[in-house]
Design a protein around this motif. Structure first.
Motif, short mmCIF file in Angstrom:
data_model
loop_
_atom_site.label_atom_id
_atom_site.label_comp_id
_atom_site.label_asym_id
_atom_site.label_seq_id
_atom_site.Cartn_x
_atom_site.Cartn_y
_atom_site.Cartn_z
N LEU A 83 51.02 -15.65 52.38
CA LEU A 83 52.06 -15.17 51.48
C LEU A 83 53.35 -15.98 51.59
CD1 LEU A 83 51.68 -11.28 51.77
CD2 LEU A 83 50.88 -12.78 49.94
N SER A 84 53.62 -16.48 52.79
CA SER A 84 54.86 -17.25 52.98
C SER A 84 54.81 -18.58 52.25
CB SER A 84 55.10 -17.48 54.47
OG SER A 84 54.02 -18.19 55.05
N ASP A 85 53.64 -19.00 51.82
CA ASP A 85 53.50 -20.28 51.11
C ASP A 85 53.75 -20.12 49.62
OD1 ASP A 85 52.96 -23.07 51.19
OD2 ASP A 85 50.99 -22.69 50.33
N SER A 86 53.85 -18.88 49.15
CA SER A 86 54.10 -18.65 47.73
C SER A 86 55.51 -19.10 47.37
CB SER A 86 53.93 -17.17 47.40
OG SER A 86 52.62 -16.73 47.72
N ALA A 87 55.67 -19.53 46.13
CA ALA A 87 56.98 -19.93 45.59
C ALA A 87 57.60 -21.09 46.37
CB ALA A 87 57.94 -18.74 45.57
N THR A 88 56.74 -21.93 46.95
CA THR A 88 57.23 -23.15 47.58
C THR A 88 56.83 -24.34 46.71
OG1 THR A 88 55.22 -23.38 48.92
CG2 THR A 88 57.07 -22.19 49.90
N PHE A 89 57.51 -25.45 46.90
CA PHE A 89 57.34 -26.59 46.00
C PHE A 89 56.94 -27.83 46.79
CE2 PHE A 89 60.10 -23.65 43.87
CZ PHE A 89 59.74 -23.72 42.53
N THR A 90 56.12 -28.67 46.15
CA THR A 90 55.78 -29.98 46.69
C THR A 90 56.77 -30.98 46.12
OG1 THR A 90 53.44 -29.39 46.80
CG2 THR A 90 53.99 -31.73 46.90
N CYS A 91 57.68 -31.46 46.97
CA CYS A 91 58.76 -32.31 46.50
C CYS A 91 58.89 -33.56 47.36
CB CYS A 91 60.10 -31.56 46.51
SG CYS A 91 60.11 -30.07 45.49
N SER A 92 59.44 -34.58 46.80
CA SER A 92 59.77 -35.81 47.51
C SER A 92 61.02 -36.39 46.87
CB SER A 92 58.62 -36.82 47.44
OG SER A 92 58.46 -37.30 46.12
N SER A 93 61.37 -37.59 47.26
CA SER A 93 62.53 -38.24 46.66
C SER A 93 62.30 -38.53 45.18
CB SER A 93 62.83 -39.55 47.41
OG SER A 93 61.72 -40.42 47.37
N ARG A 94 61.04 -38.44 44.77
CA ARG A 94 60.71 -38.73 43.37
C ARG A 94 60.67 -37.47 42.51
NH1 ARG A 94 55.80 -42.49 45.64
NH2 ARG A 94 57.12 -44.11 46.54
N GLY A 95 60.99 -36.34 43.11
CA GLY A 95 61.00 -35.09 42.36
C GLY A 95 59.94 -34.12 42.84
N CYS A 96 59.89 -32.95 42.19
CA CYS A 96 58.93 -31.91 42.56
C CYS A 96 57.77 -31.91 41.57
CB CYS A 96 59.61 -30.53 42.55
SG CYS A 96 60.92 -30.38 43.78
N SER A 97 56.54 -31.79 42.11
CA SER A 97 55.36 -31.90 41.26
C SER A 97 54.57 -30.61 41.14
CB SER A 97 54.43 -33.01 41.79
OG SER A 97 54.07 -32.73 43.13
N HIS A 98 54.61 -29.74 42.18
CA HIS A 98 53.80 -28.53 42.15
C HIS A 98 54.56 -27.35 42.74
CE1 HIS A 98 50.60 -31.62 41.90
NE2 HIS A 98 49.96 -30.71 41.18
N GLU A 99 54.24 -26.17 42.22
CA GLU A 99 54.71 -24.92 42.82
C GLU A 99 53.49 -24.17 43.34
OE1 GLU A 99 56.98 -20.71 41.71
OE2 GLU A 99 56.49 -22.16 40.14
N ASN A 100 53.53 -23.74 44.60
CA ASN A 100 52.44 -22.97 45.17
C ASN A 100 52.60 -21.50 44.81
OD1 ASN A 100 51.24 -25.18 46.49
ND2 ASN A 100 52.71 -25.03 48.16
N LEU A 101 51.57 -20.92 44.23
CA LEU A 101 51.62 -19.53 43.81
C LEU A 101 51.00 -18.59 44.84
CD1 LEU A 101 50.53 -20.06 40.09
CD2 LEU A 101 52.85 -20.00 41.04
N ALA A 102 49.95 -19.03 45.50
CA ALA A 102 49.28 -18.21 46.52
C ALA A 102 48.44 -19.13 47.38
CB ALA A 102 48.41 -17.13 45.86
#
Length: 758
Positions: free
Chosen positions: A270-289
């Motif tokens: 559950l703690s991984d929900s609403a987190t983002f995969t980001c780098s210096s090039r921007g964010c590409s994904h949002e984790n939902l579950a």
């Protein structure tokens, strides 16, 4: 003594007896014997080192569930770990991971292996209910145990048939044990059977555990990184220990040991929900579950023989061969939303880490007199061959259509390092010399180690890591020396000191690692030029004992050279536009400290307070990287444990234990301005535990404990450091610790166990 044998002096079996009316009460201490510190049977007071011994009785009285509970009352020793991945190995005086040799009946535990967010293999493969004793040797022990004993040794010794048959004085033993702990809503049960004759004996122990997540002391039951409660989890484990002991005659004993351990864990991330995969090039994904399913298993077979006789070469000989297979498998599934194409996705990851070990050991010893001095010489040979391999696989599909989503930056399957075989053999020699009417005991020791590592880069490794350097072999050899002394000043006081060298060969995954994350903009590089870590350790202390109690005071000074920094930053490569990480040797580090332990037989001082005893132990250490003049983050803050026990008779006993830990203040934040948010400075705390034991009769007894009575919210530094800075969620100026509550230790909790001997 109920909570952890105080280092170096004390025994877990202490009793106070009353004499005739009007006479003074006196205490008699039955000292424990260590076999790990010198490879011979020695009273703790005769060992020129700091050793802790935890007995099976203490494991039961302290309601111990795992290896973290095992060292709950051992200052200077810690076990960290997170909720999903399980527990790390032991850290002793600021040195941990594979730098502390952990062994079960002389068989080394598996290595630890970490690879990013989807692979963390740890060394928690032991069920404490099968243990007879645990011996913890603090400080380098490579002169006896070679590589991986740089920081010390933790030796688990499992139970034997005689441990039970001697208790009941009949040819069979049968008992059942059940327990419950509110801290993780877990139930456990253990069935123990032993039987045999004078020549042939057998033992079978089976333990089952089933529970949920270990509670945090946080309140926010919400999904996302701000979650305060631990992620929901379920687990179950099974442990089987079987032994067969055959006494051919008075001189020959054969033993076969088989052990199986398996743990399955299912975590709702559950703690991984609403987190983002980001780098210096921007964010590409949002984790939902997310969901994690983790399995680990260990199989061991040991065949051994012991001979006691009188030959010109030896008076006692023992050998064993062992086979061990261990595996960690971790599966992660994530529901994600692609921020670029605005589509839901399902991503799966599979990781595994396997180790197969074959080993053999021969140890001989002989006692003789030469020139008016007594010598106890121990010498022998060790051999071990280990095959290690890892595998990573995964896929991503469109959650609506099921169509595969192409991945242009990762190739699956792949490996984090090539399949590797390490071969080690060693010769060791030690002489315990008794001089001046047993007033002086000298213990010099020497060991030669040869280490080789050979990689096998198969298609999976080569295809999954294009462009990586060709994996290289590694070879090294080392001679380790030690000398210790115990000087008896009187019947009550003694001085002891020791100089000991330690070393550790570079791990295979540091020498030939390979991984590139193009989206994240970084790569990890191998380093076949790594040097073996080494250490010089000095330890000095004084011990005292008498009718009213005992104490020890120890100071230690450890210098480490070529300490390996696994994730050292090499720099930014303008050609590849990637930030490069590469394992490197630190020039010099040091850890110094002081430890105190004391035990007071109150009844001996005040006869009316029959059955009362007080205990105290304190450990302080300070570590520095001499190259950067920065603190070592592996060192735990100062800790003290104080206890008051009461045992008025054979029916029952009780103990109150107070644990006090200082705030963590000396932290290396990374060496760059503004990076102090990387680690949470765990605050100090004081915590109270109360536990006791009641014997209904010779067949049945119960143990009950209330832990963290005051419901104190606290954190352990070993957790904060193991997780690389718990709670980090943003740069300076943001709220950097919005999920810190999730990593707090449990509030008030209770445990109980009941054992019945048939």
């Amino acid at each position: 003594m109920r909570f952890g044998t105080l280092p170096g002096v004390f025994t877990p079996v202490i009793f106070v007896s009353m004499v005739t009316a009007g006479a003074a009460c006196h205490a008699t201490t039955i000292e424990n014997v260590t076999v790990t510190a010198t490879r011979t049977e020695r009273l703790l007071n005769d060992v020129p080192a700091t050793v802790s011994i935890i007995s099976a009785q203490e494991v039961e009285q302290n309601l111990t569930r795992d290896i973290r509970d095992l060292i709950r009352y051992e200052p200077g020793v810690s076990v960290g770990g997170s909720n999903r991945w399980g527990l790390n190995g032991f850290t002793i005086r600021g040195i941990g991971d594979d730098r502390v040799l952990t062994q079960v009946d002389g068989v080394p535990a598996i290595d630890e292996y970490n690879f990013g967010a989807f692979m963390t293999a740890r060394r928690d493969f032991v069920d404490v209910d099968a243990l007879k004793t645990v011996e913890i040797v603090r400080g380098p022990a490579s002169s006896l145990y070679g590589s991986d004993a740089l920081g010390g040794v933790v030796s688990f010794l499992t139970k034997d048939p005689d441990d039970y048959l001697a208790e009941v004085e009949r040819p069979w033993y049968l008992s059942a044990k059940g327990g419950y702990s509110s801290v993780d809503e877990s139930f456990m049960s253990t069935a123990t059977m032993a039987a045999g004759s004078d020549t042939l004996k057998g033992l079978l122990i089976y333990t089952w555990r089933d529970g949920a997540e270990t509670e945090s002391n946080g309140a926010d039951d919400i999904p996302g990184p701000g979650r305060g409660k631990a992620d929901p989890q379920s687990f179950n484990s099974h442990n089987v220990l079987a032994k067969l002991v055959y006494d051919l005659d008075e001189s020959n004993r054969f033993r076969i040991t088989a052990e199986y351990y398996k743990n399955d864990t299912d975590t709702d991330l559950l703690s991984d929900s609403a987190t983002f995969t980001c780098s210096s090039r921007g964010c590409s994904h949002e984790n939902l579950a997310g969901r994690g399913i983790d399995d680990r298993a260990r199989y061991r077979l040991t065949i051994g023989h012991e001979y006691r006789g009188d030959t010109w070469l030896f008076g006692h000989a023992r050998w064993h061969v062992h086979f061990q297979d261990s595996k960690s498998e971790q599966r992660t599934s994530q529901e994600r939303f692609n921020l670029i194409f605005r589509t839901p996705q399902q991503r799966t990851r599979f990781s595994s880490f396997d180790q197969d070990v074959f080993g053999a050991e021969l140890q001989l010893d002989r006692i003789f007199n030469l020139g008016g001095t007594e010598h106890h010489v121990v010498y022998g040979f060790e051999y071990e061959a280990t095959d290690s391999k890892t595998l990573r696989d995964g896929a991503t599909v469109n959650a609506l259509t099921g169509a595969p989503v192409p991945n242009f930056f990762l190739t699956f399957p792949t490996r984090g390092f090539p399949v590797s075989e390490t071969t080690e053999y060693a010769f060791f020699l030690q002489d315990e010399i008794t001089l001046f009417g047993e007033r002086l005991l000298l213990t010099p020791g020497l060991r030669y180690d040869h280490y080789e590592m050979e990689p096998t880069p198969d298609e999976i490794f080569l295809n999954g890591n294009p462009g990586t350097p060709v994996p290289e072999k590694y070879r090294d050899e080392q001679v380790s020396f030690k000398i210790g002394a115990v000087v008896s000043l009187s019947d009550s006081f003694s001085l002891y000191g020791q100089f000991a060298q330690g070393f550790r060969a570079p791990p295979y995954d540091n020498v030939n690692r390979a991984f590139t994350n193009f989206i994240g903009g970084y790569t990890t590089l191998p380093n076949a030029g790594l040097k073996s870590e080494s250490s010089d350790s000095y330890e000095f202390g004084i011990r005292g004992r008498g009718a009213h109690g005992s104490f020890s005071l120890t100071g230690f000074f450890n210098d480490y050279k070529n300490f390996i920094d696994t994730n050292s930053v090499k720099g930014f490569n303008p050609l590849t536009r990637l930030l490069e990480f590469q394992p490197s040797n630190l020039e010099k580090t040091e850890i110094n400290g002081i430890e105190f332990a004391g035990n007071w037989h109150i009844a001996a001082t005040f006869p009316r307070l029959r059955g009362f005893q007080a205990h105290a132990s304190i450990a302080y250490a300070r570590g520095n990287d001499k190259q950067t003049d920065q603190p070592l983050n592996t060192v735990d803050p100062m800790k003290g444990v104080f206890g008051l026990s009461w045992e008025p008779g054979e029916k029952w006993n009780a103990e109150l234990a107070l644990t006090a830990v200082k705030r963590k203040t000396r932290i290396d934040a990374g060496g760059s301005e503004g990076e102090d948010f990387l680690y949470f400075a765990t605050p100090g705390f004081v915590m109270l535990d109360l536990f006791g034991e009641y014997h209904f009769n010779k067949h049945a007894h119960i143990n009950v404990g209330i832990f963290n009575i005051t419901d104190k919210k606290y954190w352990l530094w070993s957790d904060a450091f193991a997780l690389g800075g718990i709670g980090q969620s943003g740069p300076p100026g943001s709220i950097p610790w919005d999920n810190i509550d999730r990593f707090s230790r449990p509030g008030i909790n209770v445990s109980a166990s009941f054992r019945y001997v048939f």
